[in-house]
Structure formats: C-alpha cells, structure tokens
Write a protein that holds these residues in place. Sequence first.
Motif, PDB file in Angstrom:
ATOM      1  N   VAL A 173       0.701  -1.234  -0.082  1.00 24.13           N
ATOM      2  CA  VAL A 173       0.035  -0.170   0.062  1.00 24.13           C
ATOM      3  C   VAL A 173       0.731   1.121  -0.036  1.00 24.13           C
ATOM      4  O   VAL A 173       0.785   2.085  -1.010  1.00 24.13           O
ATOM      5  CB  VAL A 173      -1.006   0.011   1.221  1.00 24.13           C
ATOM      6  N   PRO A 174       1.795   1.255   0.992  1.00 28.51           N
ATOM      7  CA  PRO A 174       2.498   2.741   0.736  1.00 28.51           C
ATOM      8  C   PRO A 174       3.356   2.721  -0.216  1.00 28.51           C
ATOM      9  O   PRO A 174       3.788   3.747  -1.051  1.00 28.51           O
ATOM     10  CB  PRO A 174       3.466   2.587   2.144  1.00 28.51           C
ATOM     11  N   ALA A 175       3.981   1.691  -0.934  1.00 25.71           N
ATOM     12  CA  ALA A 175       4.521   1.539  -2.248  1.00 25.71           C
ATOM     13  C   ALA A 175       3.626   2.158  -3.139  1.00 25.71           C
ATOM     14  O   ALA A 175       4.097   2.803  -4.136  1.00 25.71           O
ATOM     15  CB  ALA A 175       5.086   0.148  -2.463  1.00 25.71           C
ATOM     16  N   ILE A 176       2.380   1.663  -3.252  1.00 26.37           N
ATOM     17  CA  ILE A 176       1.495   1.996  -4.391  1.00 26.37           C
ATOM     18  C   ILE A 176       1.227   3.513  -4.145  1.00 26.37           C
ATOM     19  O   ILE A 176       1.114   4.123  -5.243  1.00 26.37           O
ATOM     20  CB  ILE A 176       0.339   1.270  -4.192  1.00 26.37           C
ATOM     21  N   VAL A 177       0.913   3.826  -2.941  1.00 32.60           N
ATOM     22  CA  VAL A 177       0.715   5.192  -2.895  1.00 32.60           C
ATOM     23  C   VAL A 177       1.823   6.126  -3.282  1.00 32.60           C
ATOM     24  O   VAL A 177       1.765   7.314  -3.861  1.00 32.60           O
ATOM     25  CB  VAL A 177       0.159   5.639  -1.415  1.00 32.60           C
ATOM     26  N   ALA A 178       2.838   5.659  -2.692  1.00 37.14           N
ATOM     27  CA  ALA A 178       4.214   6.455  -3.289  1.00 37.14           C
ATOM     28  C   ALA A 178       4.247   6.601  -4.883  1.00 37.14           C
ATOM     29  O   ALA A 178       4.726   7.589  -5.462  1.00 37.14           O
ATOM     30  CB  ALA A 178       5.469   5.845  -2.581  1.00 37.14           C
ATOM     31  N   VAL A 179       4.211   5.450  -5.493  1.00 33.43           N
ATOM     32  CA  VAL A 179       4.325   5.510  -6.909  1.00 33.43           C
ATOM     33  C   VAL A 179       3.113   6.578  -7.473  1.00 33.43           C
ATOM     34  O   VAL A 179       3.300   7.351  -8.406  1.00 33.43           O
ATOM     35  CB  VAL A 179       4.077   4.233  -7.501  1.00 33.43           C
ATOM     36  N   HIS A 180       1.940   6.417  -6.890  1.00 30.51           N
ATOM     37  CA  HIS A 180       1.091   7.443  -7.386  1.00 30.51           C
ATOM     38  C   HIS A 180       1.313   8.747  -7.041  1.00 30.51           C
ATOM     39  O   HIS A 180       1.145   9.371  -8.043  1.00 30.51           O
ATOM     40  CB  HIS A 180      -0.383   6.987  -6.551  1.00 30.51           C
ATOM     41  N   LEU A 181       1.978   9.061  -6.106  1.00 34.11           N
ATOM     42  CA  LEU A 181       2.200  10.697  -5.734  1.00 34.11           C
ATOM     43  C   LEU A 181       3.408  10.707  -6.418  1.00 34.11           C
ATOM     44  O   LEU A 181       3.533  12.230  -6.794  1.00 34.11           O
ATOM     45  CB  LEU A 181       2.614  10.567  -4.344  1.00 34.11           C
ATOM     46  N   PHE A 182       4.330  10.266  -6.945  1.00 32.83           N
ATOM     47  CA  PHE A 182       5.525  10.650  -7.629  1.00 32.83           C
ATOM     48  C   PHE A 182       5.330  10.448  -9.119  1.00 32.83           C
ATOM     49  O   PHE A 182       5.792  11.304  -9.985  1.00 32.83           O
ATOM     50  CB  PHE A 182       6.741   9.563  -7.549  1.00 32.83           C
ATOM     51  N   TRP A 183       4.069   9.536  -9.602  1.00 32.37           N
ATOM     52  CA  TRP A 183       4.110   9.642 -11.118  1.00 32.37           C
ATOM     53  C   TRP A 183       2.773   9.921 -11.451  1.00 32.37           C
ATOM     54  O   TRP A 183       2.840  10.577 -12.585  1.00 32.37           O
ATOM     55  CB  TRP A 183       4.391   8.137 -11.563  1.00 32.37           C
ATOM     56  N   VAL A 184       1.978   9.821 -11.017  1.00 32.86           N
ATOM     57  CA  VAL A 184       0.718  10.026 -11.425  1.00 32.86           C
ATOM     58  C   VAL A 184       0.056  11.432 -10.996  1.00 32.86           C
ATOM     59  O   VAL A 184      -0.521  12.343 -11.691  1.00 32.86           O
ATOM     60  CB  VAL A 184      -0.650   8.876 -11.176  1.00 32.86           C
ATOM     61  N   SER A 185       0.522  11.690  -9.648  1.00 36.37           N
ATOM     62  CA  SER A 185      -0.090  13.025  -9.088  1.00 36.37           C
ATOM     63  C   SER A 185       0.760  13.485  -8.333  1.00 36.37           C
ATOM     64  O   SER A 185       2.192  13.366  -8.521  1.00 36.37           O
ATOM     65  CB  SER A 185      -1.413  12.727  -8.413  1.00 36.37           C
ATOM     66  N   SER A 186       0.584  14.168  -6.909  1.00 37.71           N
ATOM     67  CA  SER A 186       1.545  14.711  -5.950  1.00 37.71           C
ATOM     68  C   SER A 186       0.930  14.910  -4.755  1.00 37.71           C
ATOM     69  O   SER A 186      -0.476  15.058  -4.540  1.00 37.71           O
ATOM     70  CB  SER A 186       2.159  16.036  -6.491  1.00 37.71           C
ATOM     71  N   TRP A 187       1.576  14.936  -3.681  1.00 43.03           N
ATOM     72  CA  TRP A 187       1.075  15.101  -2.395  1.00 43.03           C
ATOM     73  C   TRP A 187       0.345  16.588  -2.324  1.00 43.03           C
ATOM     74  O   TRP A 187      -0.725  16.702  -1.689  1.00 43.03           O
ATOM     75  CB  TRP A 187       2.331  14.933  -1.364  1.00 43.03           C
ATOM     76  N   GLN A 188       0.839  17.467  -3.103  1.00 47.75           N
ATOM     77  CA  GLN A 188       0.312  18.956  -2.727  1.00 47.75           C
ATOM     78  C   GLN A 188      -1.072  18.692  -3.410  1.00 47.75           C
ATOM     79  O   GLN A 188      -2.041  19.551  -2.988  1.00 47.75           O
ATOM     80  CB  GLN A 188       1.145  19.779  -3.480  1.00 47.75           C
ATOM     81  N   ALA A 189      -1.156  18.143  -4.486  1.00 44.79           N
ATOM     82  CA  ALA A 189      -2.498  18.037  -5.211  1.00 44.79           C
ATOM     83  C   ALA A 189      -3.383  17.057  -4.718  1.00 44.79           C
ATOM     84  O   ALA A 189      -4.845  17.513  -4.877  1.00 44.79           O
ATOM     85  CB  ALA A 189      -2.212  17.750  -6.681  1.00 44.79           C
ATOM     86  N   GLU A 190      -3.275  16.126  -4.005  1.00 45.10           N
ATOM     87  CA  GLU A 190      -4.057  15.118  -3.374  1.00 45.10           C
ATOM     88  C   GLU A 190      -3.934  14.748  -2.085  1.00 45.10           C
ATOM     89  O   GLU A 190      -4.772  13.960  -1.408  1.00 45.10           O
ATOM     90  CB  GLU A 190      -3.842  13.661  -4.354  1.00 45.10           C
TER      91      GLU A 190
END
Length: 175
Positions: A30-47
Amino acid sequence: MPKLIANALLFQLGWLACVIGGDSLWLLAVPAIVAVHLFWVSSWQAEGKLLISVFLAGSALDSFQLNLGVFDFGEPRTLIPLWLASLWLLLATTVNHCLAWTAQPWWRASLLGALGAPLSYYGGAQIAGVGLPYGTWQSLLLIGLIWALVMPVLHGFAKLYRAQYQQSLRTRKPA
C-alpha cells in the motif's frame, strides 16, 4: 492515458494485496503503491488532503457498519482491520484519475457505487473470510445504497480540494 491505466492497475494490485494478505507484510504494498501514485501520477500537494479525508471518512464509515453488525471479522472488534482501511486510501488515489469519468453527471458516481461496491465487498469478503451476518443479499443491498451516496460525496471532496490546490497555485508568489 498510460497514467490512467497505471492508476487502475495499481489500485487493483493494492486491492489484491490487502484482501489476500490481510494484516500481513502484504500491506507494505500500500505505501509503495501510494508513493508511485504520488510521484508519477499525481503529487502530495495536489491530493494529500483527498487521500487523508477518504482514508479517515471511509474507515469511520466501515467501522460504523462493523459496529452495526454488517461485517464479522471472526473476532470482537470496534474498528475495521488495517487492510480494509487501506483499501480506502487506495480508492482515494483513483477518484481524480481512473474514476474521474464518474464525477459528472453525479448519477454515474451513484451508479458505480451502487453496483461496483457490493461486488468489491462481496469478492473481498469471500477471499478474506469476512462474514456478512445480515445475509449476503441484504448486506450487499445496504452496501449498494450507502455507496450510491458515498461516491458522489468522494467526488465532492475531490472537487473541493482540486479548487483549493488550483487557488494555491494561482496565489503562489514566484521565487
């Protein structure tokens, strides 16, 4: 398009890791998937706000249903297990991306929630050994009704946080 496909595949991978692995080392996916999401698909600032809000609200909703007797995890508990709460975090990663098409008109989100959520909960319950004490059909009908409301609300959170993020970009001063 590749990011939307990756978003959907990452969610499905996380769903499987949570449901099959339960509260085990599989949850590290889960944290790995969320990290990939935040680095490649979106960002922490945005979501970031959306991820936290959906995780907390969804965990509270499922814990409420647990306390009403909708779910039986085979042991006395008042909060849902971490693997189920993690599914809410994973779902949050999809709202602005592979599920964005359901935002407008609102009934698309309601229809997806009413049909998709009971299927997901049923599949998860079968794999993870979660009981549905009210009976399968009664529980799935209740879950469908709840999710017909939940999905438009999630899109409402997403819309609010997107607007806040866009506003912050407009008011940010150049360095």
